[in-house]
Design a protein around this motif. Sequence first.
Motif, PDB file in Angstrom:
ATOM      1  N   ASN A 105      -7.036  -4.209 -10.338  1.00 17.89           N
ATOM      2  CA  ASN A 105      -8.515  -3.990 -10.241  1.00 17.89           C
ATOM      3  C   ASN A 105      -8.986  -3.555  -8.704  1.00 17.89           C
ATOM      4  OD1 ASN A 105      -8.864  -4.206 -12.946  1.00 17.89           O
ATOM      5  ND2 ASN A 105      -8.898  -6.335 -12.753  1.00 17.89           N
ATOM      6  N   THR A 106      -7.983  -3.471  -7.910  1.00 22.66           N
ATOM      7  CA  THR A 106      -8.307  -3.338  -6.501  1.00 22.66           C
ATOM      8  C   THR A 106      -9.335  -2.100  -6.189  1.00 22.66           C
ATOM      9  OG1 THR A 106      -7.627  -3.088  -4.184  1.00 22.66           O
ATOM     10  CG2 THR A 106      -6.373  -1.794  -6.024  1.00 22.66           C
ATOM     11  N   LYS A 107     -10.067  -2.172  -5.365  1.00 26.03           N
ATOM     12  CA  LYS A 107     -10.737  -1.127  -4.804  1.00 26.03           C
ATOM     13  C   LYS A 107     -10.327  -0.457  -3.373  1.00 26.03           C
ATOM     14  CE  LYS A 107     -13.880  -1.403  -8.058  1.00 26.03           C
ATOM     15  NZ  LYS A 107     -13.266  -1.351  -9.432  1.00 26.03           N
ATOM     16  N   THR A 163      -8.310   1.585  -1.330  1.00 27.03           N
ATOM     17  CA  THR A 163      -7.635   3.152  -1.286  1.00 27.03           C
ATOM     18  C   THR A 163      -5.950   2.828  -1.252  1.00 27.03           C
ATOM     19  OG1 THR A 163      -9.624   4.028  -0.379  1.00 27.03           O
ATOM     20  CG2 THR A 163      -7.679   5.327  -0.390  1.00 27.03           C
ATOM     21  N   GLU A 208      -4.255   0.639  -1.818  1.00 22.48           N
ATOM     22  CA  GLU A 208      -3.466   0.040  -2.868  1.00 22.48           C
ATOM     23  C   GLU A 208      -3.601   1.125  -4.085  1.00 22.48           C
ATOM     24  OE1 GLU A 208      -4.955  -4.085  -3.123  1.00 22.48           O
ATOM     25  OE2 GLU A 208      -5.181  -4.071  -0.927  1.00 22.48           O
ATOM     26  N   LEU A 209      -4.669   1.464  -4.293  1.00 24.03           N
ATOM     27  CA  LEU A 209      -4.719   2.332  -5.424  1.00 24.03           C
ATOM     28  C   LEU A 209      -3.834   3.670  -5.459  1.00 24.03           C
ATOM     29  CD1 LEU A 209      -8.576   2.483  -5.833  1.00 24.03           C
ATOM     30  CD2 LEU A 209      -7.028   1.439  -7.237  1.00 24.03           C
ATOM     31  N   ASP A 210      -3.418   4.052  -4.187  1.00 28.23           N
ATOM     32  CA  ASP A 210      -2.743   5.368  -3.983  1.00 28.23           C
ATOM     33  C   ASP A 210      -1.252   4.749  -4.311  1.00 28.23           C
ATOM     34  OD1 ASP A 210      -4.640   7.097  -3.301  1.00 28.23           O
ATOM     35  OD2 ASP A 210      -4.293   6.853  -1.158  1.00 28.23           O
ATOM     36  N   TYR A 270      -0.763   4.325  -7.997  1.00 25.31           N
ATOM     37  CA  TYR A 270      -0.697   5.909  -8.603  1.00 25.31           C
ATOM     38  C   TYR A 270       0.659   6.510  -8.481  1.00 25.31           C
ATOM     39  CZ  TYR A 270      -2.189  10.591  -9.378  1.00 25.31           C
ATOM     40  OH  TYR A 270      -2.148  12.159  -9.931  1.00 25.31           O
ATOM     41  N   THR A 299       1.039  -1.158  -0.012  1.00 25.79           N
ATOM     42  CA  THR A 299       0.010   0.030   0.073  1.00 25.79           C
ATOM     43  C   THR A 299       0.930   1.252  -0.105  1.00 25.79           C
ATOM     44  OG1 THR A 299      -0.144   0.257   2.481  1.00 25.79           O
ATOM     45  CG2 THR A 299      -1.772  -1.142   1.262  1.00 25.79           C
TER      46      THR A 299
END
Length: 142
Positions: A64-66, A68, A70-72, A75, A24
């Motif tokens: 395809n995670t949702k 946050t 992990e998405l950060d 990014y 993360t």
Amino acid sequence: VMSDTASPHVVTIVEFKSPTIPLTADHLAQLKGYMRRVEAFIESELKQKVTVHGYLIGAMPDPNTKATGELDLLYSIDREWTAQTAWEVLGLEHLLQRAQTIHSDAIDAFERELKETEADAAVASPPTPAAAPMEPIVIDIK
């Protein structure tokens, strides 16, 4: 934390995380914090300029995670990381592929060198002809 004795002003921090938990943005922030603190300590206490590199190694998040965090992280990797960035995030599979490539290249080079050495040795001293085969000895035991 490692420092290469050939390059004492370069420090490498390797942060391994569990292979069962996706990485993360918090993990990357932790690595960056370590990097900052090591750099500050060396420069203030040892009065040396130092280059600090960091590697975060673990399970990469699913694209395809949702989640946050992990998405950060994804990014940050996509938008911030370049070849000149002081940190790098490596998934375990990528790390293994990289190691296999490096080692395969080294093994190939070693095998080529071994063949060349053997070929040079064969030219320098050609093999001696094999001795004529001996006649079998027959012993009759009664």
